[in-house]
Design a protein around this motif. Structure first.
Motif, short mmCIF file in Angstrom:
data_model
loop_
_atom_site.label_atom_id
_atom_site.label_comp_id
_atom_site.label_asym_id
_atom_site.label_seq_id
_atom_site.Cartn_x
_atom_site.Cartn_y
_atom_site.Cartn_z
N TRP A 467 0.83 -1.20 0.00
CA TRP A 467 0.00 0.00 0.00
C TRP A 467 0.87 1.25 0.00
CZ3 TRP A 467 -5.18 -0.37 -0.51
CH2 TRP A 467 -5.82 -1.55 -0.11
N HIS A 468 0.36 2.33 -0.57
CA HIS A 468 0.95 3.65 -0.36
C HIS A 468 0.52 4.15 1.01
CE1 HIS A 468 2.44 3.83 -4.41
NE2 HIS A 468 1.24 3.68 -4.92
N LYS A 469 1.36 4.99 1.62
CA LYS A 469 1.07 5.45 2.98
C LYS A 469 1.07 6.97 3.10
CE LYS A 469 2.28 1.42 5.66
NZ LYS A 469 2.77 0.99 6.97
N GLY A 470 0.72 7.65 2.00
CA GLY A 470 0.69 9.09 2.08
C GLY A 470 2.07 9.65 2.41
N GLU A 537 -6.23 9.35 -7.87
CA GLU A 537 -4.84 9.39 -8.33
C GLU A 537 -4.16 8.10 -7.95
OE1 GLU A 537 -2.48 12.83 -7.78
OE2 GLU A 537 -4.18 14.19 -7.67
N TYR A 538 -3.20 7.69 -8.79
CA TYR A 538 -2.49 6.43 -8.58
C TYR A 538 -1.00 6.69 -8.67
CZ TYR A 538 -7.19 4.87 -9.77
OH TYR A 538 -8.55 4.71 -9.81
N ARG A 539 -0.24 5.87 -7.97
CA ARG A 539 1.21 6.03 -7.94
C ARG A 539 1.91 4.68 -8.06
NH1 ARG A 539 -0.51 10.40 -8.57
NH2 ARG A 539 -0.07 12.31 -7.39
N GLU A 627 -3.74 3.24 -5.28
CA GLU A 627 -4.34 4.54 -5.00
C GLU A 627 -3.45 5.38 -4.08
OE1 GLU A 627 -8.42 5.20 -3.76
OE2 GLU A 627 -9.02 3.38 -4.84
N TRP A 628 -3.45 6.66 -4.37
CA TRP A 628 -2.71 7.63 -3.57
C TRP A 628 -3.69 8.58 -2.91
CZ3 TRP A 628 1.81 8.77 -1.48
CH2 TRP A 628 2.11 10.08 -1.16
N PRO A 629 -3.55 8.87 -1.61
CA PRO A 629 -2.41 8.59 -0.74
C PRO A 629 -2.47 7.26 0.01
CG PRO A 629 -3.93 10.03 0.39
CD PRO A 629 -4.52 9.81 -0.97
N GLY A 630 -3.49 6.46 -0.21
CA GLY A 630 -3.59 5.18 0.46
C GLY A 630 -4.46 5.24 1.70
#
Length: 767
Positions: A467-470, A537-539, A627-630
Motif C-alpha cells: 500500500w501507499h502510505k501518504g 490518483e495512482y502512484r 491509490e494515492w495517498p492510500g
C-alpha cells in the motif's frame, strides 16, 4: 474448475492488517502471438520512445553498487549511499533495471500473464499449540494418539555424520546414525533440576554434553498441567562422570534453547554402531533444512544448525506407500521440530497458469529465457529502460531527506508461512464446533494451509503489492533513539544504514521500444499511466522501505512515435537530422489503450462480459492497491505481538493469536482526497483542518472541551479539539472504562499545554 475465491472475515477479531495485500490470480493467461523476426522494422508495428518524468512523493532509496574494495566486508552492509554512476559526485540515479522491474511486475498483473515466480520447495512449520486446524495435523505426524489425550512420540533420535560411502546409491553428504533403542525408544526426558552443572562437551557441539543417567520406566507422563499424557522415559538420576555403580547409561544431554517455564530437556541414548541402520539424508532435505534455520538456531547450534559431525538430532520416518520401507521426512535439533508441508507454494498455482508453452505479453515485450521448466523458448526483449537522471535546477539541500545517513527500522523478508495471508481462505471466521462440558458454545478456527489440497481447497492469494502510505517523515522511517542507544551496546547485524532521496525530487528517464504491436504498446502505456478512475490518483513504487511508506513515485509519460521508413528517406529536416518522430496525440494514446483493453477481455469467456478492464474486480483490486495517498496507516501496519489494548490483560494482546485473516483490498477504505505535498518536503500535509474554534492561546489547564477521536497510535489517542494541533490522551485514562474508536465524540480535560504545540489531556472526573 473455478479457482477457490477468498472469503473475507466478518468480525473485527478475525480481521488482520498488513502493509501489503494481493491482486488475485488471473482466470486465464492472455497468450501473446508469435514474435516477429528481429531483422527489420515492421511497417505494422510501433517504434519510438516514451519520455518520463518521475517525481518522488515520499522518500525513496536504492542502494549503491559496491566498489571492488568493498565486497565481502562489513562496509558492504553499512554502505548508505544512494545508487550512483559517477563516484566523484555520487549524484543519485535510479537504475533502469529497477524501473524495468516495476513496469514488468505490473505488466504481469494487468496483462494476465503466467504466474510461476513462486517458491517451488515446501515450507517448514511447527505449531503444536496453534489455535487453528493446523495444530492436529502437526501433532498427528509427530505423535500417535493411543487413546484420548494419550500420545506416543513417533520421533527418533540419532547423530549426524558425514557420509563415508556406507550407504549404497546415496550421493548426499550427510547421514543419520540412529541412537540405540532401550525399551523401544532412543531418548528420554530429564528434569532440568537434575542436570549436573559441569558436564563434558560432546564433540564440540554447542548444545550437547555427555551425561550419565539412570532411567525410569517408559510410561505415560503428564504434561500441560495433566491435560495431556505423553509416553516417554524419565531420567531419575544424573551425574557428570562415569559412575562405578550399575544401572547408569552413557547418554548425550541436548538443550533445545530457551523457553519460559521449561521444566525438561532431552537425553539421547548411545549411537547404534551398525552401519546397516544408517539413514541417508537426501540433498533436497538438506536444502529444505538449511532454508528454515532461524537466527535463534544459529545462535544455539552454529551457522549450519545440526549439519555437523556427531550432532544429536531428532528425525521422523514415514512410509510413503503400503509395504514400502519408511523414508526420512525431516530432521531437527528438538523433538518438537519444524516439519515441511506436503505441498510447496508453487503447487497452489494451477498448472494452467504456468504452462511453459504459453508466451505471455510480459515475456513477449520484456523478453524471457528458456529455463526447461516454466519457459519453453527464449525471446529477446523489445523495451529498453534508461537510468533515471536527476533533473536540473535542484539544490543539493533539497535532494536528500537528511544531511547524513540514517538507520531505518528493521524490514524483514516475506513470510509466506503466514498462510492466513498468503492463501485464499474459505472459512476465515470462527466456526461453531459444539459445546463445552458446561454447555457453553465452542468454536474452531478452520483455515486453509499448505497441507490442504492445491487448487481444490485453496490457491495462493496472487500478486503481492504494498500500500501507499501518504506522506511520511523521517521519524516514521528511522529507528527510535531509544533503540539506537541499545544497539550501540551490542553487535547488531540486523540494522543497516541508508541515505534516502527526499520527497518532491524530480528525475527523468526514457523507454525505447521497437516493433511493438498496438496491443503491446497499449499494455506498456497502461502500466505507465494507470488509467483508472479519473477522480482518483495512482502512484508507482520503486526501491526499498515500502512497508515504511517509502518508494512512492509519480510517473508522467509522453509518447514519441517514429516512422522508420520516413526516418531514412531523408537525411535532414531544416537545421536538424530528419527523425520522422512526433508526440502522440491523446487520440492515438487512447486507441492504443483500447486495443490492449480489448485484447485482454477477449481471452476468456469470464472477461468478455466486461465493457472495459476497469469493470473487472481483479483490475479494480490492482488500482485500489495503487491509490494515492492510500488508507489510514492503522489499516496498513504490521500487526504486533504486544499491541496496546486497554481491555486486554496486562494492557497488551498478541494480534497474531488465532491467525486473523487478511481481507481483500476492496474491503479497505482509502482516502478519497489526495494530500498535497509541499515542494521539497518529505512530509505530506494533512488534509485541511476544520476552522479553529479553540485557539491554543486561550486554552486553560483544567478546561473541559469536546473533541473527536482521530486515531490511536503508540498508546495514545489523538483528539481533534478544534485547536491548531491535535491533543494527546494516554490509554491509561481508560483503565476500567470502554476506550473510544476513531470518529467518536468525547469530552476531555486540558492537563497541560506545552510549547504552544503539545496539548496533553485527561478524562474529566466522574461525578
Amino acid at each position: 474448475m473455478p479457482l477457490p475465491k477468498h472469503k473475507n472475515p466478518t468480525t473485527e477479531d478475525r480481521t488482520a492488517c498488513a502493509p501489503y495485500n494481493f491482486v488475485p490470480l488471473p482466470e486465464k493467461v492472455a497468450v501473446a502471438g508469435e514474435p516477429l523476426p528481429r531483422d527489420r522494422y515492421h511497417s505494422d508495428r510501433h517504434t519510438g520512445t516514451i519520455h518520463c518524468r518521475l517525481t518522488t512523493e515520499t522518500p525513496i532509496y536504492t542502494r549503491a553498487a559496491l566498489e571492488q574494495h568493498e565486497a565481502d566486508t562489513q562496509a558492504a552492509k553499512d554502505k548508505a549511499d544512494f545508487f550512483y554512476v559517477d563516484s566523484a559526485t555520487k549524484t543519485p540515479v535510479i537504475p533502469g533495471s529497477s524501473l524495468r522491474g516495476v513496469l514488468r511486475s505490473l505488466m504481469e498483473i494487468v496483462a494476465y500473464s503466467k504466474v510461476y515466480a513462486v517458491r517451488s520447495t515446501p515450507l517448514a512449520f511447527r505449531t503444536f499449540t496453534d489455535k487453528t486446524s493446523l495444530a492436529p495435523i502437526y501433532r498427528n505426524r509427530l505423535m500417535s494418539e493411543d487413546q484420548k489425550n494419550h500420545f506416543t512420540p513417533r520421533v527418533i533420535a540419532g547423530y549426524i555424520e558425514r557420509h563415508q560411502g556406507q550407504v549404497a546409491n546415496h550421493d548426499g553428504e550427510w547421514v543419520i546414525r540412529p541412537a540405540k533403542a532401550i525399551d523401544g525408544v532412543t531418548f528420554a526426558r530429564i528434569p532440568i533440576r537434575l542436570i549436573p552443572r559441569r558436564l563434558p562437551r560432546w564433540h564440540g557441539c554447542r548444545n550437547a554434553s555427555q551425561v550419565w543417567v539412570k532411567l525410569g520406566p517408559y510410561e505415560y507422563q503428564p504434561v500441560q498441567d495433566g491435560r495431556l499424557q505423553i509416553k516417554y522415559a524419565k531420567v531419575q538420576e544424573a551425574v557428570d562422570h562415569a559412575p562405578t555403580s550399575s544401572g547408569f547409561e552413557t547418554c548425550v544431554l541436548v538443550k533445545s534453547g530457551y523457553m519460559s517455564k521449561k521444566l525438561h530437556e532431552t537425553v539421547v541414548y548411545p549411537a547404534d554402531k551398525n552401519d546397516n541402520n544408517l539413514i541417508p539424508i537426501p540433498t533436497e532435505l538438506v536444502y529444505a533444512y538449511q532454508d528454515q534455520i532461524s537466527p535463534e538456531q544459529k545462535k544455539l547450534l552454529g551457522e549450519n544448525g545440526v549439519l555437523q559431525e556427531h550432532q544429536p538430532v531428532f528425525y521422523l520416518l514415514e512410509q510413503q506407500t503400503v509395504g514400502a520401507k519408511p523414508e526420512l521426512v525431516f530432521f531437527g535439533h528438538t523433538m518438537m521440530m519444524r516439519m515441511t508441508y506436503p505441498f510447496a507454494p508453487l503447487d497452489f498455482v494451477p498448472e494452467s497458469l504456468r504452462n511453459a508453452e504459453d508466451l505471455d505479453l510480459a515475456e513477449a515485450i520484456f523478453g524471457c529465457v528458456e529455463d526447461g521448466n516454466h519457459v519453453s523458448k527464449t525471446c529477446a526483449g523489445r523495451v529498453y529502460v534508461s537510468d533515471a537522471q536527476l533533473s536540473a535546477d535542484q539544490t543539493d539541500e533539497s535532494i536528500w531527506l537528511t544531511a547524513t545517513s540514517i538507520t531505518p527500522k528493521i524490514l524483514s523478508g516475506p513470510k509466506p508461512t503466514t498462510f492466513q495471508h498468503y492463501l485464499t481462505q474459505q472459512t476465515p471466521d470462527a466456526t461453531p464446533a459444539g459445546y463445552t462440558k458446561d454447555r457453553q458454545p465452542k468454536t474452531e478456527i478452520r483455515l486453509q494451509s499448505y497441507a490442504d489440497r492445491p487448487g481444490i481447497d485453496t490457491v495462493i492469494r496472487g500478486h503481492k503489492l504494498y500500500w501507499h502510505k501518504g506522506g511520511v517523515n523521517v521519524e516514521e522511517i528511522q529507528e527510535s533513539a531509544e533503540t539506537l542507544e541499545k544497539l550501540a551496546k551490542v553487535d547488531d547485524k540486523q540494522h543497516t544504514r541508508i541515505k534516502p532521496v527526499n520527497a518532491g525530487v524530480r528525475f527523468e528517464f526514457q523507454i525505447a521500444f521497437e516493433n511493438l504491436s498496438e496491443v503491446e504498446l497499449g499494455a506498456l502505456l497502461w502500466v505507465l499511466m494507470l488509467p483508472g478512475d479519473s477522480n482518483k490518483e495512482y502512484r508507482h513504487h520503486v526501491g526499498m522501505g515500502k512497508p515504511l511508506g517509502m518508494g512512492t513515485v509519480k510517473l508522467e509519460p509522453e509518447l514519441h512515435l517514429s516512422q522508420r521508413v520516413q526516418r531514412y528517406a531523408e537525411l535532414f529536416q531544416q537545421d536538424d537530422w530528419h527523425k520522422a518522430s512526433w508526440v502522440a496525440t491523446s487520440a492515438e494514446v487512447a486507441a492504443l489503450l483500447d486495443a490492449f483493453d480489448h485484447y485482454v477481455r477477449t481471452q476468456t469467456v469470464q472477461l468478455q462480459s466486461a465493457n472495459t478492464l476497469l469493470d473487472l474486480d481483479r483490475i479494480q483490486t490492482l488500482l485500489k492497491l495503487l491509490e494515492w495517498p492510500g488508507p489510514d496507516h492503522e489499516q496498513t501496519r504490521y500487526m504486533e505481538i504486544e499491541y496496546p489494548d486497554p481491555n486486554a490483560k496486562r494492557g497488551k494482546r498478541n494480534q497474531y493469536d488465532s491467525r486473523p485473516v487478511l481481507p481483500d483490498p476492496l474491503q479497505i477504505q482509502v482516502e478519497q482526497k489526495p494530500q498535497s505535498k509541499a515542494k521539497g518536503s518529505s512530509v505530506v500535509a494533512e488534509p485541511e483542518r476544520a476552522q479553529v474554534r479553540n485557539p491554543i492561546a486561550l486554552l486553560q489547564t483544567g478546561q473541559v472541551v469536546s473533541g473527536t477521536v482521530v486515531r490511536f497510535k503508540k498508546a495514545r489517542f489523538y483528539i481533534d479539539i478544534g485547536a491548531e494541533h491535535e491533543a494527546e490522551l494516554h490509554k491509561r485514562e481508560f483503565v476500567g472504562r470502554n476506550p473510544p474508536n476513531p470518529g467518536d465524540e468525547i469530552e476531555v480535560q486540558i492537563e497541560e499545554v506545552a510549547d504552544k504545540k503539545h496539548i496533553r489531556l485527561i478524562l474529566p472526573a466522574q461525578g
